[in-house]
Design an enzyme around this catalytic site. Structure first.
Site, short mmCIF file in Angstrom:
data_model
loop_
_atom_site.label_atom_id
_atom_site.label_comp_id
_atom_site.label_asym_id
_atom_site.label_seq_id
_atom_site.Cartn_x
_atom_site.Cartn_y
_atom_site.Cartn_z
N GLU A 155 3.58 0.86 -5.93
CA GLU A 155 4.42 0.46 -4.64
C GLU A 155 3.88 1.19 -3.44
O GLU A 155 3.87 2.36 -3.63
CB GLU A 155 6.10 0.60 -4.96
CG GLU A 155 6.62 -0.39 -5.80
CD GLU A 155 6.58 -1.69 -5.71
OE1 GLU A 155 6.59 -2.03 -4.35
OE2 GLU A 155 6.53 -2.73 -6.42
N TYR B 43 7.75 1.01 16.27
CA TYR B 43 8.89 2.00 15.70
C TYR B 43 8.74 3.21 16.84
O TYR B 43 7.89 3.70 17.01
CB TYR B 43 8.35 2.44 14.60
CG TYR B 43 8.55 1.40 13.40
CD1 TYR B 43 9.06 0.21 13.65
CD2 TYR B 43 7.98 1.65 12.11
CE1 TYR B 43 9.20 -0.73 12.45
CE2 TYR B 43 8.06 0.49 11.29
CZ TYR B 43 8.51 -0.42 11.41
OH TYR B 43 8.51 -1.51 10.28
N THR C 298 -2.11 9.53 -1.88
CA THR C 298 -2.07 9.70 -0.42
C THR C 298 -1.95 10.79 0.51
O THR C 298 -1.66 11.80 -0.47
CB THR C 298 -0.87 8.76 0.01
OG1 THR C 298 -0.77 8.75 1.32
CG2 THR C 298 0.26 9.19 -0.67
N ASP C 299 -2.46 10.72 1.69
CA ASP C 299 -1.97 11.85 2.32
C ASP C 299 -0.71 12.46 2.81
O ASP C 299 -0.27 13.49 3.17
CB ASP C 299 -3.12 11.91 3.75
CG ASP C 299 -2.69 10.87 4.64
OD1 ASP C 299 -1.83 10.06 4.26
OD2 ASP C 299 -3.23 10.80 5.66
N GLU C 300 0.21 11.26 2.51
CA GLU C 300 1.58 11.38 3.06
C GLU C 300 2.19 12.39 1.87
O GLU C 300 3.30 12.70 2.41
CB GLU C 300 2.41 9.90 2.78
CG GLU C 300 1.42 9.09 3.67
CD GLU C 300 2.09 7.74 3.96
OE1 GLU C 300 3.43 7.48 3.93
OE2 GLU C 300 1.43 6.66 4.46
N ALA D 208 -2.55 1.14 -8.85
CA ALA D 208 -1.46 0.24 -8.92
C ALA D 208 -0.15 1.05 -8.50
O ALA D 208 0.16 2.30 -8.95
CB ALA D 208 -0.91 -0.12 -10.38
N TYR E 84 8.60 7.00 -0.87
CA TYR E 84 7.27 6.44 -1.03
C TYR E 84 6.47 7.88 -1.23
O TYR E 84 5.92 8.06 -2.51
CB TYR E 84 6.42 5.76 -0.19
CG TYR E 84 5.11 5.45 -0.37
CD1 TYR E 84 4.58 5.02 -1.22
CD2 TYR E 84 4.20 5.96 0.98
CE1 TYR E 84 3.07 5.00 -1.64
CE2 TYR E 84 2.86 6.00 0.61
CZ TYR E 84 2.35 5.46 -0.58
OH TYR E 84 0.88 5.41 -0.77
N LYS F 155 4.67 9.41 -5.05
CA LYS F 155 3.42 9.62 -5.05
C LYS F 155 3.02 11.03 -5.62
O LYS F 155 2.32 11.31 -6.43
CB LYS F 155 2.53 9.33 -3.85
CG LYS F 155 2.65 7.69 -3.62
CD LYS F 155 1.98 6.94 -4.52
CE LYS F 155 0.40 7.19 -4.56
NZ LYS F 155 -0.28 6.27 -5.55
N ARG G 288 11.54 4.05 12.44
CA ARG G 288 11.79 4.33 11.03
C ARG G 288 12.38 5.54 10.75
O ARG G 288 12.09 6.47 11.33
CB ARG G 288 10.29 4.28 10.45
CG ARG G 288 10.13 4.45 9.03
CD ARG G 288 8.76 4.92 8.68
NE ARG G 288 8.10 3.24 8.32
CZ ARG G 288 6.76 3.22 8.17
NH1 ARG G 288 5.94 4.40 8.12
NH2 ARG G 288 6.38 2.04 8.00
#
Ligand code: NAD
Ligand code: TYD
Length: 377
Positions: free
Chosen positions: A85, A240, A134-136, A83, A183, A187, A314
């Site tokens: 965003e 973008y 995430t990899d971000e 879960a 984001y 994370k 972006r």
């Protein structure tokens, strides 16, 4: 392992994980804990919703008392936490919601699991808290040409596997976190809390960091489903910047398969990167999508190229993501089951054949129906 809570099971990746576990492990009770935000859609689980080992609970992960009571009631053995965003553009507009759900929500789950498991005679023995990230969180990679070769060029992963890449550096598990968007910052923060709960209290945790997923049931605010739907309806495709950013794409079912392997065989306190060594420039993917949709709809291939519309970039747009998943392949034997061309063909077909699913989302009907149903219980 008997009773497993999967959070975010009504979302894109979560629904594939729930489906896999419900079908593959009839001896497990799978509890899908989801708040049903705009991104949660129980229609994603229609095919398994009446299975005897499946149960849905509408709940916010930030509701500590509710989460703790549910863990006690269902005698939870394992938690697979998805879960969140999840959309970068939304995080730029509304960072607070991301901090609340991704950071405070994860903390609420960690604390509830710790308190509940500590109260049992066996303590943490046989328990598992698996956090999906995430990899971000690693930030952005550069694009480099070795000896002036035009990317993508063939390179070699630490596993020895050859693949095409846009740079010589990759995200490995030991890399420093350098998140750029609200984001990825949220994370990253949640990942730190998960590791802190292992290091401080001994909670049996695992963290995985995966690359961009694609496939059925993805919410149409993300690049691939949004563009497939727009091409179908001949609406502009907002690219973008110059469309030069690179993402590393993995078919969602392969991510779910990796989660299954890691949940059962991964080492406690360890981290695994998940990815398919499959880097693409956005603009190249977009051209593949246009050609595929056109062909499958019986249009002349490429006739919709003029839908491409370059728009303002972006803010803080990460240039390149690329995962090195050699550790997972080497230690646990996982590898992707699908080539990208095959995965994209399946994905485009799925969206074209499931127009009703898409229309329910674009009209907003999906939220009304299920929210009414569960709020009235
Ligand atoms: P998604 O946005 O499709 O689904 C998120 C789900 O979480 C929804 O069902 C939503 O209702 C639920 N949710 C949101 N806030 C909640 C709350 N406060 N309480 C309970 N439920 C809540 O996301 P996704 O793309 O399926 O991603 C799932 C996880 O995987 C996320 O943690 C994301 O960071 C991670 N991830 C995603 C990708 C990707 O490419 N989509 C890649 C790597 C990692
Ligand atoms: P997205 O699917 O939002 O995933 P993420 O931001 O987590 O990588 O976007 C994938 C890439 O596509 C990213 O580089 C941003 C770009 N993009 C567009 O060019 N136009 C769009 O309308 C969207 C949604 C994304």
């Amino acid at each position: 392992m008997k009773n497993i809570i999967i959070t975010g099971g009504a979302g894109f990746i979560g629904s594939h994980v729930v489906r896999l576990f419900v079908n593959k492990y009839p001896e497990y009770n799978i509890i899908n804990l989801d708040k049903l935000t705009y991104a949660g859609n129980l229609a994603n689980l229609k095919d398994i919703e009446s299975q005897p080992n499946y149960r849905f609970v509408k709940m916010d992960i930030c509701d500590f008392d509710g989460v703790y009571a549910l863990m006690q009631e269902c005698k939870v053995d394992g938690i697979i936490h998805l879960a969140a965003e999840s959309h970068v553009d939304r995080s730029i507009k509304d960072p607070f919601t991301f901090a609340r759900t991704n950071v405070m929500g994860t903390l609420s789950l960690l604390q509830a699991a710790k308190l509940y498991w500590e109260s049992l005679p066996e303590g943490f023995e046989g328990k598992r808290f698996y956090h999906i990230s995430t990899d971000e969180v690693y930030g952005a990679l550069e694009m480099t040409d070795p000896e002036g070769v035009e990317p993508p060029f063939t390179t070699k992963a630490s596993s020895g596997q050859h693949h095409l890449a846009y740079g010589t550096k990759f995200f490995t598990e030991d890399l420093k976190y350098q998140p750029h968007s609200p984001y990825s910052a949220s994370k990253a923060s949640s990942d730190h809390f998960v590791r802190a709960f292992h290091d401080t209290y001994g909670l049996p945790t695992i963290v995985t960091n995966c690359s961009n997923n694609y496939g059925p049931y993805q919410f149409p605010e993300k690049l691939i489903p949004l563009f497939i739907n727009n091409i179908r309806h001949r609406k502009p495709l907002p690219v973008y910047g110059k469309g030069e950013n690179v993402r590393d794409w993995l078919y969602v079912v392969d991510h779910a398969r990796a989660i299954d392997v890691i949940f059962h065989k991964g080492t406690i306190a360890d981290t695994y990167n998940i990815g398919g060594f499959n880097e693409w420039k956005n603009i190249d993917i977009i051209k593949v999508l246009i050609n595929t949709v056109d062909r499958l709809l019986g249009r002349a291939e490429g006739e919709d190229m003029d839908l491409i519309t370059y728009v303002t970039d972006r803010a803080g747009h990460d240039l390149r993501y690329a995962i090195d998943s050699s550790k997972l392949q080497r230690e646990l034997g996982w590898e992707p089951s699908l080539q990208f061309e095959e995965g994209i063909e399946k994905t485009v077909k799925w969206y074209l054949e499931n127009q009703e699913w898409m229309d329910n989302i674009t009209s907003g009907d999906y939220m009304k129906y299920y929210s009414d149903m569960y709020d009235n219980r």
